[in-house]
Design an enzyme around this catalytic site. Sequence first.
Site, PDB file in Angstrom:
ATOM      1  N   PRO A 103     -13.992  30.696  24.054  1.00 52.41           N
ATOM      2  CA  PRO A 103     -13.621  31.927  24.743  1.00 52.41           C
ATOM      3  C   PRO A 103     -12.682  32.813  23.915  1.00 52.41           C
ATOM      4  O   PRO A 103     -11.966  32.321  23.060  1.00 52.41           O
ATOM      5  CB  PRO A 103     -12.928  31.418  26.001  1.00 52.41           C
ATOM      6  CG  PRO A 103     -12.353  30.106  25.597  1.00 52.41           C
ATOM      7  CD  PRO A 103     -13.321  29.521  24.628  1.00 52.41           C
ATOM      8  N   GLU A 104     -12.728  34.117  24.189  1.00 50.05           N
ATOM      9  CA  GLU A 104     -11.884  35.083  23.508  1.00 50.05           C
ATOM     10  C   GLU A 104     -10.746  35.505  24.444  1.00 50.05           C
ATOM     11  O   GLU A 104     -10.546  34.912  25.503  1.00 50.05           O
ATOM     12  CB  GLU A 104     -12.738  36.273  23.059  1.00 50.05           C
ATOM     13  CG  GLU A 104     -13.878  35.854  22.136  1.00 50.05           C
ATOM     14  CD  GLU A 104     -14.768  37.004  21.706  1.00 50.05           C
ATOM     15  OE1 GLU A 104     -14.342  38.174  21.796  1.00 50.05           O
ATOM     16  OE2 GLU A 104     -15.907  36.736  21.283  1.00 50.05           O
TER      17      GLU A 104
END
Length: 277
Positions: free
Chosen positions: A2-3
Amino acid sequence: MPELPEVETVRRTLNELVSGRTIRSVTVKLPRIIQRPAEPEQFQDALAGRTIQQVERRGKFLRILLDELVLVSHLRMEGRYGVYSSEEPPELHTHVLFHLDDGTDLRYKDVRQFGTMHLFLPEEEFRLPPLAKLGIEPLGPDFTLQALRDRVGKRTSRIKPLLLNQELIVGLGNIYVDEALFQARIHPERTPDTLKPAEWKRLHEAIRTTLASAVEAGGSSIKSYVNGQGEMGMFQQQLLVYGRKDEACAACGKPIVKFVVGGRGTHICSRCQPMKG
């Protein structure tokens, strides 16, 4: 993945679910997840009896603030947290279980086993890896147009790898760099010295608006991401280029193309993002 938007969503969810809860004990099933201290038994002993005060974020890292300790956690590719009844059998690939005082567990699950956890004294985490060399927060007040140009503008590399460099700007990953460059109408292989003032302004605004919109939507569930309540993000429905190879560009109708920049799959509209600005 995830970012930043996904990690921010996890942070908000965990704050709702576990802030104020005391850790009765910890079970570590996969020792290599624990990077600091050296022995998982030390990690377990140090956390027993500690209360979770708050969950914060630095770039793509979670900072779980406890009384007199800070747990820094990186989800890497597919790490996720969830809260379960302590009586519920752990799912496959559950590697760390925090047994809480209300009869629930905060559990860390990671199919790829790339996630990490580091334990520090307060403020010590900012002086040591993995947080020590992180760059500016793109949603913070210090991320001004001038700050972007100061960090990126004097370099000679292509713009996309620079935006992915966590020592310059934290939290940006492949999805949101592609989206921001498209909105700014900048080709990812251009170098900073070719950007005009208007393009810098568009890029700065595109980074902030793209990330803010993604946070509002709970992030993007491209593969396996869910928040701490098991809910998917919805920003993937708003993506304009990422993952849309051969689809018509929303702005001009030309097919989106995919190629590799700096080892990363990259999506652009060649008409909206010409190589020459």
